[in-house]
Design a protein around this motif. Structure first.
Motif, PDB file in Angstrom:
ATOM      1  N   ARG A  11       0.911  -1.114  -0.043  1.00 30.05           N
ATOM      2  CA  ARG A  11      -0.073  -0.003  -0.393  1.00 30.05           C
ATOM      3  C   ARG A  11       0.807   1.213   0.365  1.00 30.05           C
ATOM      4  O   ARG A  11       2.032   1.391   0.288  1.00 30.05           O
ATOM      5  CB  ARG A  11      -1.240  -0.679   1.009  1.00 30.05           C
ATOM      6  CG  ARG A  11      -2.442   1.389   1.384  1.00 30.05           C
ATOM      7  CD  ARG A  11      -2.472   1.031   2.284  1.00 30.05           C
ATOM      8  NE  ARG A  11      -3.859   0.004   2.335  1.00 30.05           N
ATOM      9  CZ  ARG A  11      -5.084   0.414   2.409  1.00 30.05           C
ATOM     10  NH1 ARG A  11      -5.501   1.118   1.491  1.00 30.05           N
ATOM     11  NH2 ARG A  11      -5.975  -0.389   1.917  1.00 30.05           N
ATOM     12  N   SER A  13       1.546   4.820   0.860  1.00 29.56           N
ATOM     13  CA  SER A  13       1.433   5.743   2.352  1.00 29.56           C
ATOM     14  C   SER A  13       0.780   6.526   2.410  1.00 29.56           C
ATOM     15  O   SER A  13       0.083   6.765   1.166  1.00 29.56           O
ATOM     16  CB  SER A  13       2.638   6.905   2.588  1.00 29.56           C
ATOM     17  OG  SER A  13       3.189   8.001   1.500  1.00 29.56           O
ATOM     18  N   GLU A  14      -0.245   7.087   2.759  1.00 25.66           N
ATOM     19  CA  GLU A  14      -0.823   7.517   3.545  1.00 25.66           C
ATOM     20  C   GLU A  14      -1.035   9.337   3.139  1.00 25.66           C
ATOM     21  O   GLU A  14      -2.177  10.052   2.457  1.00 25.66           O
ATOM     22  CB  GLU A  14      -1.813   8.231   5.242  1.00 25.66           C
ATOM     23  CG  GLU A  14      -2.445   6.294   5.793  1.00 25.66           C
ATOM     24  CD  GLU A  14      -3.351   6.112   5.613  1.00 25.66           C
ATOM     25  OE1 GLU A  14      -4.155   7.240   4.362  1.00 25.66           O
ATOM     26  OE2 GLU A  14      -3.604   5.490   4.731  1.00 25.66           O
ATOM     27  N   GLU A  15       0.132   9.530   2.942  1.00 28.91           N
ATOM     28  CA  GLU A  15       0.399  11.487   2.547  1.00 28.91           C
ATOM     29  C   GLU A  15       0.642  11.531   0.349  1.00 28.91           C
ATOM     30  O   GLU A  15       0.477  12.512   0.241  1.00 28.91           O
ATOM     31  CB  GLU A  15       2.058  11.533   2.801  1.00 28.91           C
ATOM     32  CG  GLU A  15       1.843  11.352   4.884  1.00 28.91           C
ATOM     33  CD  GLU A  15       2.256  10.435   5.080  1.00 28.91           C
ATOM     34  OE1 GLU A  15       2.926   9.686   4.441  1.00 28.91           O
ATOM     35  OE2 GLU A  15       1.495  10.189   6.027  1.00 28.91           O
ATOM     36  N   SER A  34      -6.758   8.924  -4.307  1.00 22.27           N
ATOM     37  CA  SER A  34      -7.050   9.949  -3.033  1.00 22.27           C
ATOM     38  C   SER A  34      -5.808  10.502  -3.897  1.00 22.27           C
ATOM     39  O   SER A  34      -4.988  10.046  -3.360  1.00 22.27           O
ATOM     40  CB  SER A  34      -6.702   9.590  -1.334  1.00 22.27           C
ATOM     41  OG  SER A  34      -5.919   9.246  -1.664  1.00 22.27           O
ATOM     42  N   SER A  47      -8.029  17.728  -1.173  1.00 22.20           N
ATOM     43  CA  SER A  47      -7.620  16.052  -1.013  1.00 22.20           C
ATOM     44  C   SER A  47      -9.061  16.287  -1.617  1.00 22.20           C
ATOM     45  O   SER A  47     -10.269  16.133  -1.266  1.00 22.20           O
ATOM     46  CB  SER A  47      -7.323  16.145   0.425  1.00 22.20           C
ATOM     47  OG  SER A  47      -7.607  14.605   0.797  1.00 22.20           O
ATOM     48  N   SER A  49     -10.965  12.318  -2.716  1.00 19.30           N
ATOM     49  CA  SER A  49     -11.138  11.079  -3.005  1.00 19.30           C
ATOM     50  C   SER A  49     -11.573   9.892  -4.302  1.00 19.30           C
ATOM     51  O   SER A  49     -12.753  10.812  -4.619  1.00 19.30           O
ATOM     52  CB  SER A  49     -11.679  10.234  -2.031  1.00 19.30           C
ATOM     53  OG  SER A  49     -10.825  10.783  -0.831  1.00 19.30           O
ATOM     54  N   ASP A  91      -3.481  -2.351   5.757  1.00 20.40           N
ATOM     55  CA  ASP A  91      -3.188  -1.310   6.550  1.00 20.40           C
ATOM     56  C   ASP A  91      -2.297  -0.324   6.320  1.00 20.40           C
ATOM     57  O   ASP A  91      -0.630  -1.923   6.862  1.00 20.40           O
ATOM     58  CB  ASP A  91      -3.550  -1.201   7.907  1.00 20.40           C
ATOM     59  CG  ASP A  91      -6.105  -1.233   7.796  1.00 20.40           C
ATOM     60  OD1 ASP A  91      -5.606  -0.744   6.887  1.00 20.40           O
ATOM     61  OD2 ASP A  91      -6.318  -1.897   9.319  1.00 20.40           O
ATOM     62  N   VAL A  92      -1.870   1.231   6.159  1.00 18.01           N
ATOM     63  CA  VAL A  92      -0.421   1.181   6.103  1.00 18.01           C
ATOM     64  C   VAL A  92      -0.017   1.229   8.537  1.00 18.01           C
ATOM     65  O   VAL A  92      -0.992   1.480   8.510  1.00 18.01           O
ATOM     66  CB  VAL A  92      -0.100   2.990   5.980  1.00 18.01           C
ATOM     67  CG1 VAL A  92       0.863   3.240   6.452  1.00 18.01           C
ATOM     68  CG2 VAL A  92      -1.143   2.079   4.005  1.00 18.01           C
TER      69      VAL A  92
END
Length: 93
Positions: A11, A13-15, A34, A47, A49, A91-92
């Motif tokens: 996955r 990264s969230e950023e 996203s 942002s 999504s 999940d990250v």
């Protein structure tokens, strides 16, 4: 737009700006993503999504739709995450 394809099961990264392609039971593919939309010089980044929607017949169809969506939102570097089979992406940490 620079495209970074991650190994199956990894996955982004969230950023990061990313699309996620999940193989579903039955052989179809879902698409999510996203990005931080950077279109327009005078507008602050926003942002955006992509959640749910149609299932795609092939991985290539899902990836093509995700790349087009990210391009519409002026993504600069896009990470492509893909499930390893029908197991969800982890999940990250």
């Amino acid at each position: 737009m620079d495209i970074v394809k991650l190994p199956p099961g990894v996955r982004a990264s969230e950023e990061s700006d990313c699309i996620r392609i999940q193989e579903m039971p039955g052989g179809r593919y879902s698409l999510g993503g996203s990005v931080l939309s950077r279109c327009g010089e005078d507008e602050a980044p926003e942002s955006v999504s992509l959640i749910g929607g149609d299932l795609y017949a092939t991985y290539e169809d899902a990836e093509g739709a995700g790349l087009a969506w990210a391009s519409e939102h002026c993504a600069e570097v896009l990470y492509v995450s893909r499930s390893a089979g029908t197991e969800p992406l982890p999940d990250v940490a």
